[in-house]
Design an enzyme around this catalytic site. Structure first.
Site, mmCIF file in Angstrom:
data_model
loop_
_atom_site.group_PDB
_atom_site.id
_atom_site.type_symbol
_atom_site.label_atom_id
_atom_site.label_comp_id
_atom_site.label_asym_id
_atom_site.label_seq_id
_atom_site.Cartn_x
_atom_site.Cartn_y
_atom_site.Cartn_z
ATOM 1 N N ARG A 178 4.043 1.342 6.252
ATOM 2 C CA ARG A 178 3.312 2.265 6.687
ATOM 3 C C ARG A 178 3.321 2.592 8.187
ATOM 4 O O ARG A 178 3.529 1.890 9.017
ATOM 5 C CB ARG A 178 1.749 1.893 6.517
ATOM 6 N N ARG A 222 -6.555 -9.558 5.200
ATOM 7 C CA ARG A 222 -7.457 -8.559 4.624
ATOM 8 C C ARG A 222 -7.135 -8.630 2.822
ATOM 9 O O ARG A 222 -8.316 -8.385 2.404
ATOM 10 C CB ARG A 222 -6.597 -7.290 5.166
ATOM 11 N N LYS A 243 -6.111 4.268 -0.760
ATOM 12 C CA LYS A 243 -7.541 5.141 -0.666
ATOM 13 C C LYS A 243 -7.283 6.334 0.068
ATOM 14 O O LYS A 243 -7.638 7.349 -0.278
ATOM 15 C CB LYS A 243 -8.378 4.173 -0.404
ATOM 16 N N ARG A 303 0.085 0.245 12.693
ATOM 17 C CA ARG A 303 -1.324 -0.317 12.813
ATOM 18 C C ARG A 303 -0.980 -1.640 13.305
ATOM 19 O O ARG A 303 -0.424 -2.585 12.535
ATOM 20 C CB ARG A 303 -2.017 -0.201 11.658
HETATM 21 P P1 AP5 Z 1 -2.901 4.122 2.364
HETATM 22 O O1 AP5 Z 1 -3.318 5.334 1.529
HETATM 23 O O2 AP5 Z 1 -2.962 4.100 3.816
HETATM 24 O O3 AP5 Z 1 -3.792 2.948 1.679
HETATM 25 P P2 AP5 Z 1 -5.268 2.570 2.325
HETATM 26 O O4 AP5 Z 1 -5.757 1.879 0.627
HETATM 27 O O5 AP5 Z 1 -6.207 3.728 2.787
HETATM 28 O O6 AP5 Z 1 -5.064 1.431 3.121
HETATM 29 P P3 AP5 Z 1 -5.807 0.969 4.335
HETATM 30 O O7 AP5 Z 1 -4.932 -0.109 4.890
HETATM 31 O O8 AP5 Z 1 -6.014 2.084 5.482
HETATM 32 O O9 AP5 Z 1 -7.082 0.281 3.944
HETATM 33 P P4 AP5 Z 1 -8.054 -0.528 4.536
HETATM 34 O O10 AP5 Z 1 -9.220 -0.496 3.653
HETATM 35 O O11 AP5 Z 1 -7.518 -2.364 4.727
HETATM 36 O O12 AP5 Z 1 -8.277 -0.188 6.010
HETATM 37 P P5 AP5 Z 1 -9.219 0.661 6.738
HETATM 38 O O13 AP5 Z 1 -8.570 1.519 7.741
HETATM 39 O O14 AP5 Z 1 -10.111 1.107 5.725
HETATM 40 O O15 AP5 Z 1 -1.582 3.652 1.907
HETATM 41 C C1 AP5 Z 1 -0.944 2.521 2.288
HETATM 42 C C2 AP5 Z 1 0.506 2.900 2.480
HETATM 43 O O16 AP5 Z 1 1.153 3.043 1.208
HETATM 44 C C3 AP5 Z 1 0.951 4.453 3.080
HETATM 45 O O17 AP5 Z 1 1.935 4.181 3.917
HETATM 46 C C4 AP5 Z 1 1.178 5.104 2.040
HETATM 47 O O18 AP5 Z 1 1.921 6.204 2.411
HETATM 48 C C5 AP5 Z 1 1.723 4.352 0.958
HETATM 49 N N1 AP5 Z 1 1.360 4.652 -0.276
HETATM 50 C C6 AP5 Z 1 0.026 5.041 -0.849
HETATM 51 N N2 AP5 Z 1 0.015 5.221 -2.263
HETATM 52 C C7 AP5 Z 1 1.402 4.963 -2.670
HETATM 53 C C8 AP5 Z 1 1.878 4.915 -3.933
HETATM 54 N N3 AP5 Z 1 1.405 5.473 -4.960
HETATM 55 N N4 AP5 Z 1 3.264 4.533 -3.913
HETATM 56 C C9 AP5 Z 1 4.050 4.296 -2.751
HETATM 57 N N5 AP5 Z 1 3.361 4.125 -1.550
HETATM 58 C C10 AP5 Z 1 2.127 4.719 -1.470
HETATM 59 O O19 AP5 Z 1 -10.089 -0.583 7.470
HETATM 60 C C11 AP5 Z 1 -9.579 -1.278 8.541
HETATM 61 C C12 AP5 Z 1 -10.416 -2.331 8.999
HETATM 62 O O20 AP5 Z 1 -11.638 -1.749 9.336
HETATM 63 C C13 AP5 Z 1 -10.917 -3.259 7.955
HETATM 64 O O21 AP5 Z 1 -9.811 -4.451 7.735
HETATM 65 C C14 AP5 Z 1 -12.083 -3.784 8.469
HETATM 66 O O22 AP5 Z 1 -11.916 -4.635 9.335
HETATM 67 C C15 AP5 Z 1 -12.726 -2.491 8.979
HETATM 68 N N6 AP5 Z 1 -13.531 -1.856 8.247
HETATM 69 C C16 AP5 Z 1 -13.528 -0.376 7.531
HETATM 70 N N7 AP5 Z 1 -14.319 -0.181 6.692
HETATM 71 C C17 AP5 Z 1 -15.293 -1.252 6.714
HETATM 72 C C18 AP5 Z 1 -16.691 -1.682 6.008
HETATM 73 N N8 AP5 Z 1 -17.145 -0.846 5.176
HETATM 74 N N9 AP5 Z 1 -17.106 -2.485 6.255
HETATM 75 C C19 AP5 Z 1 -16.673 -3.569 7.324
HETATM 76 N N10 AP5 Z 1 -15.536 -3.464 7.919
HETATM 77 C C20 AP5 Z 1 -14.772 -2.102 7.613
#
Ligand code: AP5
Length: 213
Positions: free
Chosen positions: A123, A167, A13, A156
């Site tokens: 990552r 997660r 994402k 992270r």
């Molecule tokens: P990346 O693009 O970083 O993936 P992402 O989907 O953004 O993953 P996140 O881990 O950031 O998502 P998340 O939703 O768990 O975390 P968030 O920070 O939102 O890609 C991942 C890796 O793969 C990277 O290294 C990239 O280079 C690689 N990659 C990407 N695409 C690729 C491809 N096609 N091929 C190969 N490699 C690829 O949330 C963190 C925490 O915050 C949550 O766990 C929760 O506790 C809290 N939180 C956030 N939002 C909320 C909410 N709305 N409600 C409640 N709690 C929340």
């Protein structure tokens, strides 16, 4: 254009939101990044969120809804935005509806759990500017150093294997039902995540262009 990026942790994402943000000149808003910023600044909200995030659970709905309301009121959201990681529960989606914001489209990035486990394990994030890399799929020019600002790369806290598993469980239980929620509104587009980032980008842009008509 107002978009939501749905998908499991590590589905890509944030990676796709960065490209789409630059292409369409709209901000990408990550609730995860906003929560991590609050944690780094040691704010009350950050302290409240830390135990949830570090353990792989969702932060409380009212906390995240409050953050999003404040962020969407900013000037740079007037021409649209991408919500990366919000909403994540049906209660959050209903709160967004109550803000009277009509979303143009919801892109769901579909990636298998075993692929995600590999992705998150590799990552790395810049400790200064937050840019995201992958040791195999998106390496930096100099190992361990950010290409953009020369900051040091870190892993992270919630990318530890046992937390990744939690997660993913949370995603399947609490967030995946949003696909039905948005499909019923006729705004859901599925994008199958590809092995190469640029191939996923091509499919994501095609989905957005179909939304724009
Ligand atoms: P990346 O693009 O970083 O993936 P992402 O989907 O953004 O993953 P996140 O881990 O950031 O998502 P998340 O939703 O768990 O975390 P968030 O920070 O939102 O890609 C991942 C890796 O793969 C990277 O290294 C990239 O280079 C690689 N990659 C990407 N695409 C690729 C491809 N096609 N091929 C190969 N490699 C690829 O949330 C963190 C925490 O915050 C949550 O766990 C929760 O506790 C809290 N939180 C956030 N939002 C909320 C909410 N709305 N409600 C409640 N709690 C929340």
């Amino acid at each position: 254009m107002k978009l939501i990026f749905l998908g499991a942790p590590g589905a890509g994402k944030g990676t796709q939101a960065e490209v789409v943000s630059e292409r369409y000149h709209i901000p990408a808003i990550s609730t995860g990044a906003l929560l991590r910023e609050a944690m780094a600044n040691g704010t009350e909200l950050g302290m409240k969120a830390k135990s949830y995030i570090d353990g792989g659970a969702l932060a409380p709905d009212e906390v995240v809804i409050g953050i999003i309301k404040a962020r969407l009121a900013a000037d740079d959201c007037r021409n649209g935005f991408i919500l990366d990681g919000f909403p994540r529960t049906v209660a959050q989606a209903k709160a967004l509806d109550e803000m009277d914001i009509k979303m143009d489209g919801v892109i769901s990035l579909e990636v298998e759990d075993d692929v995600i486990i590999h992705r998150l394990g590799g990552r790395r994030l810049c400790s200064k500017c937050g840019s995201s890399y992958h040791v195999d799929h998106k390496p930096t020019a100099v190992a361990g150093i950010c290409d953009k600002c020369e900051g040091e790369l870190i892993t992270r806290a919630d990318d530890k294997p046992e937390v990744i598993k939690s997660r993913l469980d949370v995603y399947h239980e609490q967030t995946e039902p949003l696909k039905d929620f948005y499909a019923a509104k006729g705004v859901l587009k599925m994008v199958i995540g590809q092995e190469k980032i640029e191939d996923t980008t091509a499919l994501t842009i095609a989905a957005i262009e179909s939304i724009r008509g």
